[in-house]
Design a protein around this motif. Structure first.
Motif, mmCIF file in Angstrom:
data_model
loop_
_atom_site.group_PDB
_atom_site.id
_atom_site.type_symbol
_atom_site.label_atom_id
_atom_site.label_comp_id
_atom_site.label_asym_id
_atom_site.label_seq_id
_atom_site.Cartn_x
_atom_site.Cartn_y
_atom_site.Cartn_z
ATOM 1 N N LEU A 1 -4.738 -4.476 -1.736
ATOM 2 C CA LEU A 1 -4.843 -3.609 -2.902
ATOM 3 C C LEU A 1 -5.736 -4.270 -3.947
ATOM 4 O O LEU A 1 -5.916 -5.486 -3.942
ATOM 5 N N PRO A 2 -6.277 -3.472 -4.890
ATOM 6 C CA PRO A 2 -7.042 -4.074 -5.978
ATOM 7 C C PRO A 2 -6.163 -5.033 -6.763
ATOM 8 O O PRO A 2 -5.005 -4.740 -7.040
ATOM 9 N N ASN B 1 0.811 -1.221 0.000
ATOM 10 C CA ASN B 1 0.000 0.000 0.000
ATOM 11 C C ASN B 1 0.843 1.268 0.000
ATOM 12 O O ASN B 1 0.358 2.334 -0.353
ATOM 13 N N SER C 1 -8.937 -6.999 -11.362
ATOM 14 C CA SER C 1 -10.022 -6.048 -11.143
ATOM 15 C C SER C 1 -9.760 -4.715 -11.827
ATOM 16 O O SER C 1 -10.660 -3.889 -11.941
ATOM 17 N N LEU C 2 -8.522 -4.483 -12.284
ATOM 18 C CA LEU C 2 -8.171 -3.220 -12.925
ATOM 19 C C LEU C 2 -8.131 -3.323 -14.440
ATOM 20 O O LEU C 2 -7.699 -2.395 -15.110
ATOM 21 N N ALA D 1 -6.019 8.935 -6.659
ATOM 22 C CA ALA D 1 -6.705 7.657 -6.440
ATOM 23 C C ALA D 1 -7.515 7.247 -7.663
ATOM 24 O O ALA D 1 -7.602 6.061 -8.001
ATOM 25 N N MET E 1 -5.124 5.534 -10.042
ATOM 26 C CA MET E 1 -4.680 4.219 -9.602
ATOM 27 C C MET E 1 -5.780 3.166 -9.720
ATOM 28 O O MET E 1 -5.510 1.998 -9.970
ATOM 29 N N ASN E 2 -7.042 3.575 -9.552
ATOM 30 C CA ASN E 2 -8.156 2.630 -9.592
ATOM 31 C C ASN E 2 -8.853 2.592 -10.944
ATOM 32 O O ASN E 2 -9.913 1.972 -11.076
ATOM 33 N N ARG E 3 -8.287 3.243 -11.927
ATOM 34 C CA ARG E 3 -8.924 3.319 -13.246
ATOM 35 C C ARG E 3 -8.688 2.028 -14.022
ATOM 36 O O ARG E 3 -7.539 1.637 -14.270
ATOM 37 N N PRO E 4 -9.757 1.326 -14.442
ATOM 38 C CA PRO E 4 -9.574 0.086 -15.217
ATOM 39 C C PRO E 4 -9.018 0.380 -16.601
ATOM 40 O O PRO E 4 -9.190 1.477 -17.151
#
Length: 659
Positions: free
Chosen positions: A510-511, A74, A515-516, A475, A478-481
């Protein structure tokens, strides 16, 4: 009846005898040590398919604020030069910053406000997640099994040939621009696949349904010129005469040392401008990188290739690095050292400590991590002159018979060749040179030897020497697919997950890479027709006799790559959905009606094919370097001066890497 009873009795006796004969073999199988030194049979975990990758990425250049998030963790920390980068690692170049990553002969260059994730780094695949920013990719070699994929929020880019490529993703993640300077690429998204060839630039807007705009590649901007200069420096590398270009880190050897012939070793590289008392594996620190474990990170900018490939020898009045054969891709190793002490219950007179020394030419490296027997052969024959008989002998002595003290190592007896530090320095990634523990030579000679070190890592071992940073991607980024064709490799376990096995608290995970990504199959091929018209000549460009009175620029013919890509058949109908939007493009198009600039990218020179051995093939003996190899190949002439264009000069001239 008696005959039947006698037959039955004999059958029972034979079955019992067979069972008794099988018991010792089963016991011996359970007692056979694995390659990593642990007890147990060679199971699937130790099969060749589970071997760690033979190549790895490396952070070799950075300017400004560059941050790293190790795979599965993380925390974001300050990026450190020469840190090996593996599957799962994330890198962020903040505003006004740049970074360069090498994976063998392939270069990845990050522009400002650019974030990438290494979804896979393996022997034949490099899968990069580009959530935002600008990425220039120089692929030198592509064979039938190689895959180079860059996944963005709306398309998946795949390099089909060796070449120079640039991918730009806007801040919202709904627009991707792909420029092919040389080579050939496919772009997949929205259920369709588009082919982009040399000299073309394609823009893709949207998500599930893509609008695209295809035209000529724009002129080089400052970021392109910086990447081009880096490419040309590598092209002139003298070191490429003596090592494989697939050796990660070779590109920094020329500026920091020289090559010469050393009797008994062949062509060797000697570092220049090292401090008094310098020795291999002393000016750096130890970190833990999965799945290899304890990994050496050298302080000097050039300190990657000589510490993960080849061997070191003391020749004359200093140390020289002896590379292995050039005709094969060398297998990456976390550190090519032998361990002194460091075992359970052992203590030097100065206290508990860990010691090590560099392996010399021809000495066998036995990994301290779990690998197959075939991997041991490849890791040695691609990195030093050694035969299979010698490898087998050392392997049986060290691993099977567990008697490493019977092996003679040259550098163990060299004055200053052994380095010892406390366990605290070792585990917490502290600088070794400042914390060396002096141990009498007699005590070093009597200390037990090992092919591995029995020291458990800490969280600091995983994060390395980088400190906490505030510069990290948003964020949302970082979480963008992203769209992907390949299934990402499994994410390495975090330090907390490993500690959870011992009952420690487990922090939020973490994802996962899966999932990304939005997995997508190859799409319907789209007949691509160039639609973006050259723009009117800029008012800031000087007016010459050639363009006076002709303000409307003439269309420039398409430039086809020099590798022989055929021009597609003209189509009468154009795809219905196209978007001519060009806002946000920081690069201006090449002026219409003019030839390519002399400073534009040269056609990529592909790397000669290298051998990558498979487990079912017997390892080949390394060929000694011939006498002709002692003479360096002629250095190519420097490129012609670049023609000035409307762009200002690059704001970041090429300089030595900064820590």
């Amino acid at each position: 009846m008696k005959s039947h009873k006698h037959c039955w009795a004999w059958a029972v006796m034979l079955a019992g005898l067979a069972f008794i004969l099988q018991v010792p073999s089963r016991v011996r199988a359970q007692d056979t040590p694995a390659v990593d030194g642990s007890q147990g049979p060679q199971d699937a975990q130790n099969s060749e398919g589970q071997d760690p990758p033979s190549r790895i990425a490396r952070l070799d250049y950075m300017e400004g604020a560059v941050s790293l998030q190790p795979g599965g963790e993380n925390d974001w920390v300050t990026a450190v030069l020469n840190r090996p980068l593996a599957t799962g690692d994330n890198l962020w170049a903040d505003e006004g910053s740049r970074a360069e990553v090498h994976l063998g002969s392939t270069a990845l260059r990050l522009g400002p406000k650019t974030g990438i994730s290494l979804l896979e780094v393996s022997d034949h695949a490099a899968q990069i997640r580009l959530a935002q920013g600008s990425l220039v990719v120089n692929v030198r070699h592509v064979d039938g099994e190689d895959s180079y994929e860059v996944d963005t929020p709306n398309v998946a880019f795949t390099a089909l040939q060796a070449g120079n490529y640039r991918i730009d993703v806007n801040a919202d993640g709904n627009r991707t621009e792909v420029t092919v300077w040389h080579g050939r690429a496919e772009v997949t998204g929205g259920g369709s696949t588009y082919t982009v060839v040399a000299g073309q630039s394609a823009t893709f807007n949207g998500s599930d349904h893509l609008d695209y705009d295809l035209g000529q590649g724009p002129a080089n901007d400052g970021f392109d010129r910086w990447a081009l200069d880096r490419d040309q420096n590598e092209e002139r590398s003298e070191s490429a005469n003596y090592v494989s270009r697939e050796m990660t880190g070779y590109e920094d050897l020329d500026a920091n040392g020289d090559w010469s012939y050393v009797e008994g070793y062949g062509m060797c590289w000697r570092p220049t401008r090292v401090v008094t008392g310098w020795a291999p594996y002393r000016f750096g620190r130890w970190i833990s990188v999965a799945p290899w474990g304890w990994t050496w990170v050298e302080d000097e900018p050039w300190g990657f290739a000589p510490f993960h490939y080849g061997r070191w020898a003391l020749a004359g009045n200093g140390w020289v690095w002896v590379p292995g054969p050039t005709g094969v891709r060398p297998v990456y190793a976390p550190a090519l050292v032998g361990w002194v002490g460091g075992g359970p219950g052992f203590r030097f007179s100065a206290g508990a400590g860990v010691g090590w020394f560099p392996l010399g030419p021809g000495e066998v490296f036995i990994p301290g991590y779990r690998v197959s027997r075939a991997y041991v052969n490849r890791a040695n024959t691609t990195n030093t002159a050694v035969n299979i008989t010698r490898i087998t002998s050392v392997y049986n002595t060290v691993v099977v018979n567990r008697n490493g003290n019977n092996i003679t190592y040259a550098n163990r007896n060299v004055s200053g060749g052994v380095t010892v530090v406390s366990r605290d320095t070792f585990v917490n990634a502290r600088p070794v040179a400042r914390n060396v523990v002096w141990v009498p030579s007699k005590e070093l000679a009597a200390a037990p030897l090992s092919h591995m070190v029995a020291v458990e890592p800490s969280r600091k071992s995983v994060l390395g020497s980088g400190g906490p940073v505030a510069n990290r991607p948003p964020a949302a980024v970082m979480n963008r697919p992203v769209v992907a064709l390949r299934t990402p490799a499994p994410m390495p376990r975090s330090f907390d997950q490993r500690q959870a096995e011992a009952g420690e608290h487990l922090s939020p995970a973490l994802p996962s890479p899966q999932s990304l990504v939005r997995q997508q199959a190859p799409g319907r091929p789209v007949p691509v027709v160039q639609t973006r018209q050259p723009r009117v000549q800029s008012e800031f460009q000087p007016v010459s006799s050639q363009n006076t009175g002709n303000l409307q620029a003439k269309p420039q013919p398409r430039v086809w790559e020099a590798q022989g890509t055929p021009e597609p058949e003209p189509t009468q109908s154009r795809p219905e959905s196209r978007n001519a939007q060009t806002s946000g493009n920081s690069r201006s198009p090449q002026r219409a009606g003019q030839p390519a600039q002399p400073g534009s990218r040269p056609v990529a020179k592909p790397v000669s094919a290298v051998q990558t051995r498979r487990g079912d093939e017997p390892p080949r003996e390394p060929e000694p370097k011939s006498g002709s190899a002692q003479q360096p190949k002629p250095t190519p002439a420097p490129p012609a001066p670049r023609q000035q264009n409307s762009h200002p000069p690059a704001s970041h001239p090429v300089s030595a890497p900064k820590k």
